[in-house]
Design a protein around this motif. Sequence first.
Motif, PDB file in Angstrom:
ATOM      1  N   HIS A  68      56.651  79.970  17.504  1.00 33.72           N
ATOM      2  CA  HIS A  68      57.300  78.982  17.400  1.00 33.72           C
ATOM      3  C   HIS A  68      58.002  79.165  16.360  1.00 33.72           C
ATOM      4  O   HIS A  68      58.811  78.758  16.217  1.00 33.72           O
ATOM      5  N   THR A  83      66.915  74.041  11.492  1.00 27.32           N
ATOM      6  CA  THR A  83      67.647  74.579  12.527  1.00 27.32           C
ATOM      7  C   THR A  83      67.329  76.525  12.529  1.00 27.32           C
ATOM      8  O   THR A  83      67.129  77.195  13.756  1.00 27.32           O
ATOM      9  N   GLN A  88      65.282  68.564  10.496  1.00 27.73           N
ATOM     10  CA  GLN A  88      64.522  69.366  12.051  1.00 27.73           C
ATOM     11  C   GLN A  88      64.984  70.711  10.973  1.00 27.73           C
ATOM     12  O   GLN A  88      66.687  70.440  10.281  1.00 27.73           O
ATOM     13  N   GLU A 126      62.417  78.831  11.310  1.00 32.73           N
ATOM     14  CA  GLU A 126      62.578  78.931  13.286  1.00 32.73           C
ATOM     15  C   GLU A 126      62.960  79.607  13.924  1.00 32.73           C
ATOM     16  O   GLU A 126      63.575  80.290  13.943  1.00 32.73           O
ATOM     17  N   SER A 147      62.121  77.649  19.377  1.00 32.61           N
ATOM     18  CA  SER A 147      61.300  76.850  19.586  1.00 32.61           C
ATOM     19  C   SER A 147      61.780  75.981  20.810  1.00 32.61           C
ATOM     20  O   SER A 147      62.794  75.315  20.741  1.00 32.61           O
ATOM     21  N   LYS A 148      61.259  75.530  21.504  1.00 31.18           N
ATOM     22  CA  LYS A 148      60.974  74.697  22.859  1.00 31.18           C
ATOM     23  C   LYS A 148      61.296  73.485  22.411  1.00 31.18           C
ATOM     24  O   LYS A 148      62.348  72.670  22.428  1.00 31.18           O
ATOM     25  N   ASN A 149      60.998  72.677  21.584  1.00 31.99           N
ATOM     26  CA  ASN A 149      60.747  71.876  21.048  1.00 31.99           C
ATOM     27  C   ASN A 149      60.848  71.025  19.395  1.00 31.99           C
ATOM     28  O   ASN A 149      60.907  69.863  19.065  1.00 31.99           O
ATOM     29  N   GLY A 150      60.835  72.358  19.147  1.00 35.58           N
ATOM     30  CA  GLY A 150      61.576  71.746  17.538  1.00 35.58           C
ATOM     31  C   GLY A 150      60.423  72.051  16.572  1.00 35.58           C
ATOM     32  O   GLY A 150      59.154  72.172  16.481  1.00 35.58           O
ATOM     33  N   THR A 151      61.645  72.770  15.394  1.00 32.64           N
ATOM     34  CA  THR A 151      60.010  72.407  14.352  1.00 32.64           C
ATOM     35  C   THR A 151      61.365  71.689  12.881  1.00 32.64           C
ATOM     36  O   THR A 151      61.868  71.289  12.842  1.00 32.64           O
ATOM     37  N   TRP A 152      60.289  70.518  12.346  1.00 29.39           N
ATOM     38  CA  TRP A 152      60.461  69.695  11.247  1.00 29.39           C
ATOM     39  C   TRP A 152      59.528  69.890   9.947  1.00 29.39           C
ATOM     40  O   TRP A 152      58.662  70.286  10.110  1.00 29.39           O
ATOM     41  N   GLY A 202      56.993  70.933  16.744  1.00 30.10           N
ATOM     42  CA  GLY A 202      56.664  70.284  17.799  1.00 30.10           C
ATOM     43  C   GLY A 202      56.411  68.684  18.017  1.00 30.10           C
ATOM     44  O   GLY A 202      57.280  68.127  16.743  1.00 30.10           O
TER      45      GLY A 202
END
Length: 218
Positions: A154, A183, A181, A168, A171-176, A197
């Motif tokens: 991830h 990128t 977020q 990052e 990943s499929k569902n993102g990182t914040w 996620g």
Amino acid sequence: MRARFGPYILDADRRQVLREGIPVHLTPKAYLLLAALVEASPRALSKDELQQRLWPATFVDEANLSVLVSELRAALNDDARQAQYVRTVHGFGYAFAAELQRDGDLREPHAGGANGWWLLWPQGQIRLEGREHIVGRDAAASVWIDAGSVSRRHARLVFDDESGMLEELGSKNGTWVNGVQVTTSARIQDGDEIRFGSVRARLRRAFAADSTVTVGPR
């Protein structure tokens, strides 16, 4: 002996196995089996040698060892057909299959004493021992999070003395980080909220010189 493999740490002084800071329940014999395999790794141990270690001066049926191996695999979420940790050496015995970090390899090169970074979430916490960590659902990830919204690989965390960097990994569902977020990459520091996620975690720093520091969410 203290050794890390995947999301697990075997601490021989405490006779305990931890998964992301949470104790894994093992019977005494299953713990001894794991300790013997880890200590001997990468050498395979014969069934006779294991039986002598586990049941010294006692005759036991060979099936007892097979049952114990199955118990250990279940505790480590291992699969006999695609073994990550306990490998069957057909016609001989068993061997430890995973890559190990032992003793001094587990110390953080960027800090001494009890200094260190921690990642905490509602289900547990993990000390980030070392400079670089892969976060993901893959059992080989150094920070293993078993959640469907977390990708197998991830994100990557890299630390220096004062702060860290989050990268990052597509990943499929993102990182914040703190609701923003990520990128590509972002600087991270003590107290930041990181979301992988749907899993929210808190990054914390503890210092050896400050006994009043609480390693927990703000």
